[in-house]
Design a protein around this motif. Structure first.
Motif, mmCIF file in Angstrom:
data_model
loop_
_atom_site.group_PDB
_atom_site.id
_atom_site.type_symbol
_atom_site.label_atom_id
_atom_site.label_comp_id
_atom_site.label_asym_id
_atom_site.label_seq_id
_atom_site.Cartn_x
_atom_site.Cartn_y
_atom_site.Cartn_z
ATOM 1 N N SER A 1 0.811 -1.221 0.000
ATOM 2 C CA SER A 1 0.000 0.000 0.000
ATOM 3 C C SER A 1 0.845 1.271 0.000
ATOM 4 O O SER A 1 0.396 2.309 -0.498
ATOM 5 C CB SER A 1 -0.937 0.013 1.211
ATOM 6 O OG SER A 1 -0.214 0.121 2.419
ATOM 7 N N ILE B 1 -0.240 5.016 -1.507
ATOM 8 C CA ILE B 1 -0.546 6.135 -0.607
ATOM 9 C C ILE B 1 0.391 7.301 -0.918
ATOM 10 O O ILE B 1 -0.042 8.444 -1.072
ATOM 11 C CB ILE B 1 -0.441 5.696 0.861
ATOM 12 C CG1 ILE B 1 -1.507 4.633 1.164
ATOM 13 C CG2 ILE B 1 -0.559 6.891 1.807
ATOM 14 C CD1 ILE B 1 -1.293 3.901 2.479
ATOM 15 N N TRP B 2 1.662 7.006 -1.029
ATOM 16 C CA TRP B 2 2.666 8.034 -1.328
ATOM 17 C C TRP B 2 2.407 8.671 -2.697
ATOM 18 O O TRP B 2 2.418 9.896 -2.842
ATOM 19 C CB TRP B 2 4.059 7.415 -1.283
ATOM 20 C CG TRP B 2 5.169 8.395 -1.425
ATOM 21 C CD1 TRP B 2 5.825 8.731 -2.583
ATOM 22 C CD2 TRP B 2 5.747 9.180 -0.400
ATOM 23 N NE1 TRP B 2 6.778 9.667 -2.327
ATOM 24 C CE2 TRP B 2 6.751 9.967 -0.984
ATOM 25 C CE3 TRP B 2 5.518 9.291 0.961
ATOM 26 C CZ2 TRP B 2 7.529 10.849 -0.256
ATOM 27 C CZ3 TRP B 2 6.299 10.169 1.686
ATOM 28 C CH2 TRP B 2 7.279 10.937 1.076
ATOM 29 N N TRP C 1 -0.898 10.740 -2.726
ATOM 30 C CA TRP C 1 -0.686 12.024 -2.051
ATOM 31 C C TRP C 1 0.136 12.964 -2.929
ATOM 32 O O TRP C 1 -0.159 14.157 -3.037
ATOM 33 C CB TRP C 1 -0.007 11.821 -0.701
ATOM 34 C CG TRP C 1 0.133 13.099 0.040
ATOM 35 C CD1 TRP C 1 1.285 13.820 0.229
ATOM 36 C CD2 TRP C 1 -0.903 13.856 0.667
ATOM 37 N NE1 TRP C 1 1.018 14.960 0.944
ATOM 38 C CE2 TRP C 1 -0.328 15.006 1.225
ATOM 39 C CE3 TRP C 1 -2.278 13.667 0.804
ATOM 40 C CZ2 TRP C 1 -1.068 15.959 1.902
ATOM 41 C CZ3 TRP C 1 -3.018 14.616 1.493
ATOM 42 C CH2 TRP C 1 -2.403 15.748 2.024
ATOM 43 N N LEU D 1 -4.765 6.970 -3.448
ATOM 44 C CA LEU D 1 -4.701 7.320 -2.033
ATOM 45 C C LEU D 1 -5.719 6.523 -1.211
ATOM 46 O O LEU D 1 -5.360 5.879 -0.218
ATOM 47 C CB LEU D 1 -4.924 8.824 -1.861
ATOM 48 C CG LEU D 1 -4.821 9.379 -0.449
ATOM 49 C CD1 LEU D 1 -3.457 9.127 0.155
ATOM 50 C CD2 LEU D 1 -5.123 10.879 -0.474
ATOM 51 N N ILE D 2 -6.956 6.524 -1.621
ATOM 52 C CA ILE D 2 -8.020 5.897 -0.828
ATOM 53 C C ILE D 2 -7.923 4.371 -0.855
ATOM 54 O O ILE D 2 -7.983 3.719 0.192
ATOM 55 C CB ILE D 2 -9.400 6.385 -1.302
ATOM 56 C CG1 ILE D 2 -9.558 7.870 -0.962
ATOM 57 C CG2 ILE D 2 -10.522 5.551 -0.690
ATOM 58 C CD1 ILE D 2 -10.724 8.551 -1.630
ATOM 59 N N LEU E 1 -5.043 3.203 1.160
ATOM 60 C CA LEU E 1 -5.371 3.230 2.589
ATOM 61 C C LEU E 1 -6.248 2.038 2.976
ATOM 62 O O LEU E 1 -6.084 1.468 4.060
ATOM 63 C CB LEU E 1 -6.040 4.545 2.973
ATOM 64 C CG LEU E 1 -5.121 5.763 3.008
ATOM 65 C CD1 LEU E 1 -5.933 7.050 3.118
ATOM 66 C CD2 LEU E 1 -4.119 5.656 4.152
ATOM 67 N N LEU F 1 -3.954 -0.830 3.378
ATOM 68 C CA LEU F 1 -3.142 -0.637 4.582
ATOM 69 C C LEU F 1 -3.885 -1.064 5.849
ATOM 70 O O LEU F 1 -3.350 -1.806 6.672
ATOM 71 C CB LEU F 1 -2.700 0.823 4.706
ATOM 72 C CG LEU F 1 -1.918 1.168 5.977
ATOM 73 C CD1 LEU F 1 -0.575 0.457 6.001
ATOM 74 C CD2 LEU F 1 -1.745 2.675 6.083
ATOM 75 N N ILE F 2 -5.119 -0.604 6.003
ATOM 76 C CA ILE F 2 -5.850 -0.889 7.235
ATOM 77 C C ILE F 2 -6.626 -2.204 7.181
ATOM 78 O O ILE F 2 -7.159 -2.644 8.201
ATOM 79 C CB ILE F 2 -6.798 0.271 7.622
ATOM 80 C CG1 ILE F 2 -7.925 0.451 6.604
ATOM 81 C CG2 ILE F 2 -6.004 1.550 7.836
ATOM 82 C CD1 ILE F 2 -8.995 1.437 7.024
#
Length: 130
Positions: free
Chosen positions: A17, A21-22, A25, A56-57, A60, A63-64
């Motif tokens: 991820s 994400i990087w 962003w 990004l979304i 994430l 990631l979670i």
């Protein structure tokens, strides 16, 4: 799943991820540059915002550990398609590397799609029975 395997899958989610994400962003922070890069491949610049927010979304989500299976499949598809849309200039060694990096990420996300369940995820917390 053993605790060790659960930690390995968590580490895989973090590592897979991170680039999205990087990158997402970074696209938001420089949407003009993103639009120019998209245009340089012959695609409409209107894709800049959706691609930035998607990376990004959905990054994430992975990631979670939320909707992991579907987020992984979406990022596998995204990685595969972008390899062929943006990284086929094989005269440039960096484009070759980026092409195969995208294919490797596709493989990682397909593996995560096949084995999405993990003790260390939002999904596991929400589905715990008391």
């Amino acid at each position: 799943m053993t605790t060790f395997n659960g930690l390995i899958v968590l580490l895989a989610r973090v590592l897979l991820s991170a680039i999205f994400i990087w990158s997402g962003w970074g696209k938001v922070a420089d949407i003009g540059g993103t639009a120019a890069y998209i245009a340089s491949s012959g695609l409409p610049t209107i894709l800049a915002w959706p691609s930035a927010f998607f990376e990004l979304i959905v990054g994430l989500f992975v990631l979670i550990g939320f909707q992991t299976k579907w987020a992984a499949l979406a990022l596998a598809f995204f990685s595969f398609v972008t390899a062929f849309l943006f990284h086929t200039g094989f005269a440039d060694p960096m484009q070759q590397i980026n092409f195969f990096k995208n294919l490797a990420m596709t493989g990682g996300f397909l593996m995560l799609y096949a084995y999405p369940h993990n003790h260390y995820s939002i999904e596991a917390v929400w589905t715990e029975e008391d």
